[in-house]
Design a protein around this motif. Structure first.
Motif, PDB file in Angstrom:
ATOM      1  N   VAL A 258       0.841  -1.200   0.000  1.00 56.51           N
ATOM      2  CA  VAL A 258       0.000   0.000   0.000  1.00 56.51           C
ATOM      3  C   VAL A 258       0.877   1.251   0.000  1.00 56.51           C
ATOM      4  O   VAL A 258       0.602   2.233  -0.710  1.00 56.51           O
ATOM      5  CB  VAL A 258      -0.949  -0.005   1.220  1.00 56.51           C
ATOM      6  CG1 VAL A 258      -1.653   1.349   1.383  1.00 56.51           C
ATOM      7  CG2 VAL A 258      -1.984  -1.111   1.089  1.00 56.51           C
ATOM      8  N   ASP A 259       1.955   1.211   0.796  1.00 54.66           N
ATOM      9  CA  ASP A 259       2.894   2.334   0.811  1.00 54.66           C
ATOM     10  C   ASP A 259       3.430   2.618  -0.595  1.00 54.66           C
ATOM     11  O   ASP A 259       3.519   3.768  -1.029  1.00 54.66           O
ATOM     12  CB  ASP A 259       4.072   2.038   1.750  1.00 54.66           C
ATOM     13  CG  ASP A 259       3.665   1.989   3.210  1.00 54.66           C
ATOM     14  OD1 ASP A 259       2.514   2.367   3.510  1.00 54.66           O
ATOM     15  OD2 ASP A 259       4.490   1.587   4.043  1.00 54.66           O
ATOM     16  N   LEU A 260       3.801   1.541  -1.303  1.00 52.97           N
ATOM     17  CA  LEU A 260       4.370   1.714  -2.642  1.00 52.97           C
ATOM     18  C   LEU A 260       3.349   2.318  -3.599  1.00 52.97           C
ATOM     19  O   LEU A 260       3.662   3.229  -4.367  1.00 52.97           O
ATOM     20  CB  LEU A 260       4.862   0.357  -3.158  1.00 52.97           C
ATOM     21  CG  LEU A 260       5.525   0.333  -4.536  1.00 52.97           C
ATOM     22  CD1 LEU A 260       6.640  -0.707  -4.563  1.00 52.97           C
ATOM     23  CD2 LEU A 260       4.510   0.008  -5.626  1.00 52.97           C
ATOM     24  N   ILE A 261       2.115   1.799  -3.554  1.00 53.97           N
ATOM     25  CA  ILE A 261       1.077   2.295  -4.464  1.00 53.97           C
ATOM     26  C   ILE A 261       0.826   3.783  -4.220  1.00 53.97           C
ATOM     27  O   ILE A 261       0.788   4.594  -5.159  1.00 53.97           O
ATOM     28  CB  ILE A 261      -0.219   1.491  -4.283  1.00 53.97           C
ATOM     29  CG1 ILE A 261      -0.006   0.042  -4.757  1.00 53.97           C
ATOM     30  CG2 ILE A 261      -1.371   2.133  -5.048  1.00 53.97           C
ATOM     31  CD1 ILE A 261      -1.162  -0.879  -4.426  1.00 53.97           C
ATOM     32  N   LEU A 262       0.664   4.155  -2.965  1.00 53.63           N
ATOM     33  CA  LEU A 262       0.372   5.551  -2.650  1.00 53.63           C
ATOM     34  C   LEU A 262       1.584   6.449  -2.891  1.00 53.63           C
ATOM     35  O   LEU A 262       1.438   7.607  -3.299  1.00 53.63           O
ATOM     36  CB  LEU A 262      -0.101   5.672  -1.198  1.00 53.63           C
ATOM     37  CG  LEU A 262      -1.422   4.958  -0.881  1.00 53.63           C
ATOM     38  CD1 LEU A 262      -1.777   5.112   0.589  1.00 53.63           C
ATOM     39  CD2 LEU A 262      -2.554   5.489  -1.752  1.00 53.63           C
ATOM     40  N   ILE A 407      -4.894   1.676   5.050  1.00 55.65           N
ATOM     41  CA  ILE A 407      -5.214   2.477   3.859  1.00 55.65           C
ATOM     42  C   ILE A 407      -5.799   3.824   4.273  1.00 55.65           C
ATOM     43  O   ILE A 407      -5.413   4.881   3.756  1.00 55.65           O
ATOM     44  CB  ILE A 407      -6.183   1.706   2.952  1.00 55.65           C
ATOM     45  CG1 ILE A 407      -5.493   0.458   2.378  1.00 55.65           C
ATOM     46  CG2 ILE A 407      -6.682   2.599   1.825  1.00 55.65           C
ATOM     47  CD1 ILE A 407      -6.417  -0.458   1.615  1.00 55.65           C
ATOM     48  N   VAL A 408      -6.719   3.795   5.238  1.00 56.81           N
ATOM     49  CA  VAL A 408      -7.345   5.037   5.697  1.00 56.81           C
ATOM     50  C   VAL A 408      -6.306   5.955   6.342  1.00 56.81           C
ATOM     51  O   VAL A 408      -6.222   7.158   6.024  1.00 56.81           O
ATOM     52  CB  VAL A 408      -8.484   4.726   6.697  1.00 56.81           C
ATOM     53  CG1 VAL A 408      -9.047   6.026   7.286  1.00 56.81           C
ATOM     54  CG2 VAL A 408      -9.590   3.929   6.013  1.00 56.81           C
ATOM     55  N   LEU A 409      -5.502   5.391   7.251  1.00 59.27           N
ATOM     56  CA  LEU A 409      -4.479   6.200   7.921  1.00 59.27           C
ATOM     57  C   LEU A 409      -3.456   6.747   6.928  1.00 59.27           C
ATOM     58  O   LEU A 409      -3.019   7.898   7.043  1.00 59.27           O
ATOM     59  CB  LEU A 409      -3.769   5.368   8.994  1.00 59.27           C
ATOM     60  CG  LEU A 409      -4.468   5.225  10.348  1.00 59.27           C
ATOM     61  CD1 LEU A 409      -3.655   4.315  11.250  1.00 59.27           C
ATOM     62  CD2 LEU A 409      -4.651   6.579  11.010  1.00 59.27           C
ATOM     63  N   SER A 410      -3.069   5.922   5.965  1.00 60.03           N
ATOM     64  CA  SER A 410      -2.073   6.356   4.980  1.00 60.03           C
ATOM     65  C   SER A 410      -2.592   7.537   4.165  1.00 60.03           C
ATOM     66  O   SER A 410      -1.864   8.512   3.929  1.00 60.03           O
ATOM     67  CB  SER A 410      -1.708   5.193   4.049  1.00 60.03           C
ATOM     68  OG  SER A 410      -1.056   4.166   4.753  1.00 60.03           O
ATOM     69  N   LEU A 411      -3.845   7.446   3.731  1.00 65.58           N
ATOM     70  CA  LEU A 411      -4.415   8.536   2.940  1.00 65.58           C
ATOM     71  C   LEU A 411      -4.476   9.838   3.743  1.00 65.58           C
ATOM     72  O   LEU A 411      -4.316  10.928   3.189  1.00 65.58           O
ATOM     73  CB  LEU A 411      -5.815   8.146   2.459  1.00 65.58           C
ATOM     74  CG  LEU A 411      -5.866   7.062   1.373  1.00 65.58           C
ATOM     75  CD1 LEU A 411      -7.296   6.599   1.152  1.00 65.58           C
ATOM     76  CD2 LEU A 411      -5.246   7.574   0.070  1.00 65.58           C
ATOM     77  N   VAL A 420       6.617   9.885   4.691  1.00 67.00           N
ATOM     78  CA  VAL A 420       6.806   9.488   6.095  1.00 67.00           C
ATOM     79  C   VAL A 420       5.473   9.057   6.703  1.00 67.00           C
ATOM     80  O   VAL A 420       5.412   8.134   7.521  1.00 67.00           O
ATOM     81  CB  VAL A 420       7.424  10.648   6.901  1.00 67.00           C
ATOM     82  CG1 VAL A 420       7.595  10.252   8.363  1.00 67.00           C
ATOM     83  CG2 VAL A 420       8.766  11.043   6.306  1.00 67.00           C
ATOM     84  N   GLY A 421       4.390   9.712   6.315  1.00 63.07           N
ATOM     85  CA  GLY A 421       3.077   9.332   6.811  1.00 63.07           C
ATOM     86  C   GLY A 421       2.698   7.914   6.426  1.00 63.07           C
ATOM     87  O   GLY A 421       2.029   7.198   7.186  1.00 63.07           O
ATOM     88  N   LEU A 422       3.138   7.459   5.250  1.00 61.60           N
ATOM     89  CA  LEU A 422       2.866   6.086   4.822  1.00 61.60           C
ATOM     90  C   LEU A 422       3.565   5.082   5.742  1.00 61.60           C
ATOM     91  O   LEU A 422       2.974   4.078   6.150  1.00 61.60           O
ATOM     92  CB  LEU A 422       3.329   5.885   3.382  1.00 61.60           C
ATOM     93  CG  LEU A 422       2.692   6.799   2.330  1.00 61.60           C
ATOM     94  CD1 LEU A 422       3.305   6.535   0.957  1.00 61.60           C
ATOM     95  CD2 LEU A 422       1.190   6.606   2.282  1.00 61.60           C
ATOM     96  N   ALA A 423       4.814   5.359   6.060  1.00 63.35           N
ATOM     97  CA  ALA A 423       5.562   4.467   6.953  1.00 63.35           C
ATOM     98  C   ALA A 423       4.968   4.480   8.359  1.00 63.35           C
ATOM     99  O   ALA A 423       4.874   3.436   9.023  1.00 63.35           O
ATOM    100  CB  ALA A 423       7.033   4.894   6.993  1.00 63.35           C
ATOM    101  N   LEU A 424       4.562   5.644   8.828  1.00 64.42           N
ATOM    102  CA  LEU A 424       3.999   5.757  10.171  1.00 64.42           C
ATOM    103  C   LEU A 424       2.686   4.991  10.287  1.00 64.42           C
ATOM    104  O   LEU A 424       2.430   4.324  11.307  1.00 64.42           O
ATOM    105  CB  LEU A 424       3.788   7.237  10.520  1.00 64.42           C
ATOM    106  CG  LEU A 424       3.315   7.539  11.942  1.00 64.42           C
ATOM    107  CD1 LEU A 424       4.309   7.005  12.965  1.00 64.42           C
ATOM    108  CD2 LEU A 424       3.112   9.037  12.122  1.00 64.42           C
ATOM    109  N   ALA A 425       1.848   5.057   9.262  1.00 69.29           N
ATOM    110  CA  ALA A 425       0.585   4.321   9.287  1.00 69.29           C
ATOM    111  C   ALA A 425       0.830   2.818   9.386  1.00 69.29           C
ATOM    112  O   ALA A 425       0.141   2.104  10.129  1.00 69.29           O
ATOM    113  CB  ALA A 425      -0.233   4.653   8.038  1.00 69.29           C
ATOM    114  N   ILE A 428       1.725   1.949  12.997  1.00 67.37           N
ATOM    115  CA  ILE A 428       0.593   2.035  13.921  1.00 67.37           C
ATOM    116  C   ILE A 428      -0.281   0.792  13.824  1.00 67.37           C
ATOM    117  O   ILE A 428      -0.646   0.174  14.840  1.00 67.37           O
ATOM    118  CB  ILE A 428      -0.230   3.305  13.644  1.00 67.37           C
ATOM    119  CG1 ILE A 428       0.581   4.558  14.027  1.00 67.37           C
ATOM    120  CG2 ILE A 428      -1.547   3.282  14.429  1.00 67.37           C
ATOM    121  CD1 ILE A 428      -0.060   5.856  13.597  1.00 67.37           C
ATOM    122  N   VAL A 429      -0.638   0.398  12.607  1.00 71.01           N
ATOM    123  CA  VAL A 429      -1.540  -0.753  12.461  1.00 71.01           C
ATOM    124  C   VAL A 429      -0.840  -2.058  12.844  1.00 71.01           C
ATOM    125  O   VAL A 429      -1.497  -3.002  13.305  1.00 71.01           O
ATOM    126  CB  VAL A 429      -2.121  -0.839  11.035  1.00 71.01           C
ATOM    127  CG1 VAL A 429      -2.924   0.401  10.716  1.00 71.01           C
ATOM    128  CG2 VAL A 429      -1.045  -1.071  10.000  1.00 71.01           C
TER     129      VAL A 429
END
Length: 522
Positions: A258-262, A407-411, A420-425, A428-429
Motif C-alpha cells: 500500500v505504501d508503494l502504491i500511494l 489504507i485510511v491512515l495512509s491517505l 513518512v506518513g505512509l511508513a507511520l501508518a 501504527i496498524v
C-alpha cells in the motif's frame, strides 16, 4: 522442546540471515551508487515488488504457516510416507496454479503495473520500463514459491541451514547485476529508465540456483516430494487454510505494498526512499523475527499435534523461550534506528547517485518504521503460535481489518507528512495487530506473563543506550567527516554500552543463558 534447542535453531538461521542481510546492504549500496533514487530505481523496485512480495508471503509466511502444521500432523498420525504424498499434492497444485498466474500477469502486465503504481501514468517512460522489467522478473514468483515449500520440508527435519542459505544466493546475483549496470547501459544503449535490466536477469539466475541447492538437500534428507495430480481431503483442507494464512502472515507486506502504491503519487524518489528505509528495518526483522518465527513454527506445530493438557504448558514455555531473546535484541535495534536514522542511511547509502537530500528523506521514513519494528518482529512470533494452533482465520480477520485501517491512515497521514506518513501508518496498524493477537494467546493459555520482566529490562537498557546515542551523534559528526566512520562509531559504541548494561542488570543471562535449562523456563 527445550529452550536450548530453540536457541540453537535460532542461531543457525540468524547467523546465515546476518550474512544474507549484510550482503543485502552491499546490494543496496550498489543499487544506490549505480541507479540512485530516481526513475530507473523506481521502475525496477516496482518490477521487483511483485515477486518479492510473494517471496515474503511464502518463504516467510503463508505457505509455510499453512503447510507445516498440516505436514507435521500427517507425519505424526500417518507416517512419513503419507506426509510426503501430501507434500507432492501441494507441490503439483502450487506449480500449476502459479504457472497460470504468471502467464496471466505477463499478458496483462501493463494493467498490473498501472494498478501497482498508478502515479507512474504521469511519467510514461518510467511506466514502460516498469512493465518491461516486471515481465522479466515475474517467473521468479514460481521459483521462489517452490523454494519456500522445499524450505518448509527441510525445516520440519530440523534442517534450517539450507533454506537460510538461499537468500545469500539471491543477494550475490543481484550484486553482480548491479555491478554490470554501467557496462550494460554503455554497450546496449538502453534508455535511462531501463538500465536496471541486469538486475532483473540476475534475479532469475538466482532463482535457478536456489532451486538446485534445495533439491540437492531434499535428496540427501530423502524428503524430495514427487509430482501427484489431484488433491486428497487433507490437501484440500490445507489449500482452504492458505488464503487466510496469506492474508494473515502477509499483512505487514500488504501494508508495505500500500505504501508503494500511494508513494507513486508523491514526488519522484519517494518509492526509493521508502525502500531504503525498509531495508534497514528488515535487518533486525530478518535476524530476529523471521529467524525465531521459522524456528518456532515446526516446534510449536509438533507440540500442538500431541495429546493431553500438558501440551499447553509446553507450548507456553517454548513461546516464552522465543519472546525474551527477541525483546533483548529488537528493542535496542528499534531505539538505535529511531535515534540515529540519518547517520545510518548516510553511512550505508549516501554515495554516487544517492545524495544528501535522498538520505534525509529516507531517514525520516526509517524513524517511522523504527517505531513499529518491535511490533513487526512480535507479529512473527505470535503468528507462529496461532498458525501452529490452526487459527488462520482469526489471524486473517485481524489482518484484513488492519490493512483497511492502514489504507485510511495512509491517505490521511500522507497529506501531512508525505512518504513518512505512509511508513507511520504501517507502524501504527502493526502495533494494533500485534496487541490483539498477543491478548488472544494469553486468553487461550498459550502465553503467560513470564516474558514481561525481560521486556521491561530490555526497554530500560535500550532507553539508556538511546540517550547516549542522542548525545554522542552530534559530537561525532563534528569530529569525523566520513559518514561511514560516524555510523560505525555509533553502532559499535551503542551496542557495547547495551551489552554492558545487559550484563550488569542480568538481562543477557535471562535472555540466553537460562534458556539452556528448561526448568528455569518452566
Amino acid at each position: 522442546m527445550s529452550g536450548h534447542r530453540l536457541l540453537r535453531a535460532f542461531g543457525q538461521i540468524s547467523g546465515l540471515t546476518l550474512i544474507s542481510r549484510l550482503l543485502g546492504f552491499v546490494r543496496d549500496i550498489c543499487f544506490a551508487h549505480f541507479i540512485g533514487a530516481g526513475p530507473a530505481s523506481d521502475a525496477f523496485l516496482v518490477a521487483f515488488k511483485l515477486p518479492n512480495l510473494f517471496r515474503r508471503l511464502t518463504a516467510e509466511g503463508a505457505l509455510t504457516n499453512a503447510f507445516l502444521p498440516a505436514y507435521s500432523l500427517a507425519r505424526e498420525h500417518d507416517g512419513k510416507g503419507r506426509a510426503l504424498v501430501l507434500a507432492a499434492e501441494v507441490q503439483s497444485a502450487l506449480l500449476l496454479a502459479l504457472c497460470v498466474l504468471v502467464i496471466f500477469m505477463e499478458v496483462f502486465m501493463p494493467l498490473v503495473v498501472a494498478l501497482l503504481a498508478p502515479g507512474f501514468a504521469d511519467t510514461p517512460a518510467r511506466l514502460d520500463a516498469a512493465v518491461s522489467l516486471a515481465r522479466v522478473t515475474m517467473p521468479y514468483l514460481v521459483m521462489i514459491s517452490l523454494v519456500a515449500l522445499w524450505s518448509a520440508l527441510l525445516n520440519s527435519a530440523d534442517d534450517f541451514i539450507s533454506p537460510a542459505t538461499a537468500p545469500i544466493i539471491l543477494n550475490l546475483f543481484l550484486i553482480g547485476g548491479a555491478v554490470l549496470v554501467p557496462f550494460s547501459a554503455a554497450r546496449t544503449g538502453l534508455g535511462a529508465e531501463m538500465i536496471a535490466l541486469p538486475l532483473a536477469v540476475g534475479l532469475l539466475l538466482a532463482g535457478v540456483c536456489q532451486m538446485l541447492l534445495l533439491q540437492y538437500r531434499l535428496g540427501m534428507k530423502k524428503l524430495r516430494p514427487g509430482w501427484r495430480l489431484g488433491l486428497s481431503s487433507k490437501a484440500r483442507a490445507l489449500w482452504h487454510s492458505f488464503v487466510p494464512a496469506a492474508l494473515g502472515a502477509g499483512a505487514t507486506q500488504i501494508n508495505l505494498l500500500v505504501d508503494l502504491i500511494l508513494a507513486s503519487w508523491l514526488e519522484v524518489g519517494a518509492i526509493s526512499w521508502l525502500y531504503y528505509a525498509d531495508r534497514i528495518a528488515q535487518l533486525p526483522l530478518g535476524l530476529v523475527g523471521v529467524a525465531l518465527g521459522t524456528a518456532l513454527l515446526p516446534r510449536l506445530s509438533k507440540i500442538e499435534a500431541g495429546k493431553g493438557p500438558a501440551r499447553y504448558a509446553a507450548f507456553s514455555t517454548e513461546l516464552t523461550a522465543g519472546f525474551i531473546p527477541a525483546a533483548c535484541l529488537v528493542l535496542p535495534a528499534a531505539m538505535g534506528i529511531i535515534v540515529i536514522a540519518e547517520p545510518l542511511i548516510s553511512g550505508l547509502f549516501r554515495t554516487g547517485a544517492f545524495d544528501q537530500h535522498d538520505a534525509r528523506a529516507a531517514a525520516a521514513a526509517l524513524v517511522a518504521y523504527g517505531v513499529g519494528l518491535p511490533a513487526f518482529v512480535g507479529l512473527k512470533l505470535v503468528q507462529a503460535g496461532l498458525y501452529a494452533m490452526g487459527k488462520t482465520r482469526f489471524v486473517m480477520v485481524i489482518s484484513v481489518a488492519t490493512v483497511a485501517l492502514n489504507i485510511v491512515l495512509s491517505l490521511i497521514l500522507m497529506q501531512v507528512f508525505g512518504h513518512v506518513g505512509l511508513a507511520l501508518a504501517t507502524s501504527i496498524v502493526s502495533w494494533l495487530a500485534f496487541t490483539c493477537q498477543t491478548l488472544w494467546l494469553v486468553h487461550a493459555g498459550r502465553l503467560d506473563s513470564r516474558p514481561l520482566y525481560g521486556v521491561f529490562l530490555s526497554f530500560i537498557c535500550a532507553a539508556l543506550m538511546g540517550l547516549y546515542l542522542y548525545l554522542a551523534a552530534p559530537a561525532l559528526a563534528v569530529n569525523f567527516s566520513s559518514d561511514r566512520l560516524v555510523m560505525a562509531c555509533l553502532v559499535i559504541s551503542g551496542a557495547g554500552l547495551y551489552l554492558g548494561l545487559g550484563w550488569l542488570t542480568g538481562l543477557l543471562k535471562l535472555a540466553f543463558f537460562t534458556a539452556r535449562r528448561k526448568k528455569e523456563l518452566e
